[in-house]
Design a protein around this motif. Structure first.
Motif, PDB file in Angstrom:
ATOM      1  N   ALA A 184      11.607  14.889  -2.202  1.00 15.91           N
ATOM      2  CA  ALA A 184      10.364  14.170  -1.888  1.00 15.91           C
ATOM      3  C   ALA A 184      10.000  13.215  -3.028  1.00 15.91           C
ATOM      4  O   ALA A 184       9.553  12.087  -2.782  1.00 15.91           O
ATOM      5  N   ILE A 185      10.182  13.667  -4.262  1.00 10.62           N
ATOM      6  CA  ILE A 185       9.926  12.809  -5.419  1.00 10.62           C
ATOM      7  C   ILE A 185      10.912  11.644  -5.420  1.00 10.62           C
ATOM      8  O   ILE A 185      10.540  10.487  -5.659  1.00 10.62           O
ATOM      9  N   THR A 186      12.160  11.923  -5.130  1.00  6.54           N
ATOM     10  CA  THR A 186      13.189  10.881  -5.090  1.00  6.54           C
ATOM     11  C   THR A 186      12.839   9.815  -4.056  1.00  6.54           C
ATOM     12  O   THR A 186      12.957   8.614  -4.327  1.00  6.54           O
ATOM     13  N   ARG A 187      12.388  10.232  -2.879  1.00  7.39           N
ATOM     14  CA  ARG A 187      12.001   9.257  -1.840  1.00  7.39           C
ATOM     15  C   ARG A 187      10.820   8.415  -2.299  1.00  7.39           C
ATOM     16  O   ARG A 187      10.792   7.196  -2.093  1.00  7.39           O
ATOM     17  N   ALA A 188       9.839   9.044  -2.926  1.00  5.19           N
ATOM     18  CA  ALA A 188       8.682   8.298  -3.435  1.00  5.19           C
ATOM     19  C   ALA A 188       9.126   7.310  -4.510  1.00  5.19           C
ATOM     20  O   ALA A 188       8.689   6.151  -4.523  1.00  5.19           O
ATOM     21  N   LEU A 237       3.677  18.268  -9.252  1.00 11.89           N
ATOM     22  CA  LEU A 237       3.025  17.965  -7.975  1.00 11.89           C
ATOM     23  C   LEU A 237       3.291  19.021  -6.912  1.00 11.89           C
ATOM     24  O   LEU A 237       2.761  18.944  -5.805  1.00 11.89           O
ATOM     25  N   ASN A 238       4.145  19.995  -7.243  1.00  6.38           N
ATOM     26  CA  ASN A 238       4.475  21.100  -6.343  1.00  6.38           C
ATOM     27  C   ASN A 238       5.058  20.593  -5.024  1.00  6.38           C
ATOM     28  O   ASN A 238       4.640  21.002  -3.937  1.00  6.38           O
ATOM     29  N   ASP A 293       0.880  -1.162   0.000  1.00  5.18           N
ATOM     30  CA  ASP A 293       0.000   0.000   0.000  1.00  5.18           C
ATOM     31  C   ASP A 293       0.922   1.217   0.000  1.00  5.18           C
ATOM     32  O   ASP A 293       1.954   1.223   0.646  1.00  5.18           O
ATOM     33  N   LEU A 294       0.556   2.181  -0.804  1.00  2.64           N
ATOM     34  CA  LEU A 294       1.414   3.344  -1.032  1.00  2.64           C
ATOM     35  C   LEU A 294       0.915   4.539  -0.237  1.00  2.64           C
ATOM     36  O   LEU A 294      -0.287   4.685   0.003  1.00  2.64           O
ATOM     37  N   SER A 295       1.850   5.411   0.125  1.00  6.08           N
ATOM     38  CA  SER A 295       1.467   6.671   0.757  1.00  6.08           C
ATOM     39  C   SER A 295       0.781   7.546  -0.290  1.00  6.08           C
ATOM     40  O   SER A 295       0.845   7.271  -1.492  1.00  6.08           O
ATOM     41  N   ALA A 296       0.163   8.609   0.159  1.00  3.23           N
ATOM     42  CA  ALA A 296      -0.503   9.530  -0.768  1.00  3.23           C
ATOM     43  C   ALA A 296       0.496  10.100  -1.779  1.00  3.23           C
ATOM     44  O   ALA A 296       0.206  10.178  -2.976  1.00  3.23           O
ATOM     45  N   ARG A 297       1.680  10.470  -1.321  1.00  2.00           N
ATOM     46  CA  ARG A 297       2.698  11.031  -2.225  1.00  2.00           C
ATOM     47  C   ARG A 297       3.160   9.977  -3.235  1.00  2.00           C
ATOM     48  O   ARG A 297       3.274  10.246  -4.421  1.00  2.00           O
ATOM     49  N   GLN A 298       3.427   8.761  -2.755  1.00  2.00           N
ATOM     50  CA  GLN A 298       3.850   7.686  -3.655  1.00  2.00           C
ATOM     51  C   GLN A 298       2.761   7.381  -4.683  1.00  2.00           C
ATOM     52  O   GLN A 298       3.047   7.201  -5.864  1.00  2.00           O
ATOM     53  N   LEU A 299       1.520   7.366  -4.226  1.00  7.39           N
ATOM     54  CA  LEU A 299       0.407   7.102  -5.136  1.00  7.39           C
ATOM     55  C   LEU A 299       0.261   8.225  -6.161  1.00  7.39           C
ATOM     56  O   LEU A 299       0.004   7.965  -7.343  1.00  7.39           O
ATOM     57  N   ALA A 300       0.456   9.461  -5.743  1.00  4.28           N
ATOM     58  CA  ALA A 300       0.379  10.598  -6.667  1.00  4.28           C
ATOM     59  C   ALA A 300       1.455  10.490  -7.741  1.00  4.28           C
ATOM     60  O   ALA A 300       1.186  10.707  -8.929  1.00  4.28           O
ATOM     61  N   VAL A 301       2.675  10.139  -7.345  1.00  8.52           N
ATOM     62  CA  VAL A 301       3.761   9.974  -8.317  1.00  8.52           C
ATOM     63  C   VAL A 301       3.450   8.805  -9.244  1.00  8.52           C
ATOM     64  O   VAL A 301       3.567   8.914 -10.471  1.00  8.52           O
TER      65      VAL A 301
END
Length: 138
Positions: free
Chosen positions: A62-66, A56-57, A28-36
């Motif tokens: 943060a993108i790298t971690r996702a 995604l502003n 299950d993905l976090s909201a940020r991971q799911l958005a990416v």
């Protein structure tokens, strides 16, 4: 704060979708991971870390971690852009496409009217018809 029935329905669908995702086997993905993930899979453009951060502003770290998490799960891969070695492209994977299909099925199930909700208007009509017959029989 009052919500309209449309808002209630959408937020309940979101909740049902998230609960189903958490309960099922698999990640299950976090909201940020799911958005990416969804941005990469639902938009046909070539995606870069820089571009995702802008769209995604959120920050590039943060993108790298996702993406680290998505790559660990084999849902996306990063590769160097052959045209610009400074840029990192995000690639879809077969496992990621399967995850998207599963997610689509979960959302479709969550948006399908529940049996009792679908039957409610029928019960109301039947009830009115019965009342009308009783009134006529009087």
């Amino acid at each position: 704060m009052a919500m309209s029935s449309g808002s209630d329905s959408m937020i309940n669908t979101l909740r049902d979708t998230i609960v189903s995702m958490v309960r099922r086997d698999g990640p299950d993905l976090s909201a940020r991971q799911l958005a990416v993930f969804l941005t990469c899979y639902l938009q046909d453009d070539a995606h870069t870390v820089r571009g995702l951060a802008a769209e995604l502003n959120v920050s590039k770290p943060a993108i790298t971690r996702a993406l680290d998490r998505l790559q660990d799960l084999d849902l996306a891969w990063r590769t160097r852009d052959p045209m610009d070695g400074r840029s990192v492209l995000i690639r879809r994977t077969l496992k990621g496409k399967a995850y998207l299909r599963d997610l689509s099925a979960i959302v479709n199930e969550a948006t399908a009217p529940r049996e009792e909700e679908a039957a409610a208007p029928v019960r109301k009509v039947r009830g009115r018809r019965m009342e009308e017959r009783l009134r006529r029989a009087g």
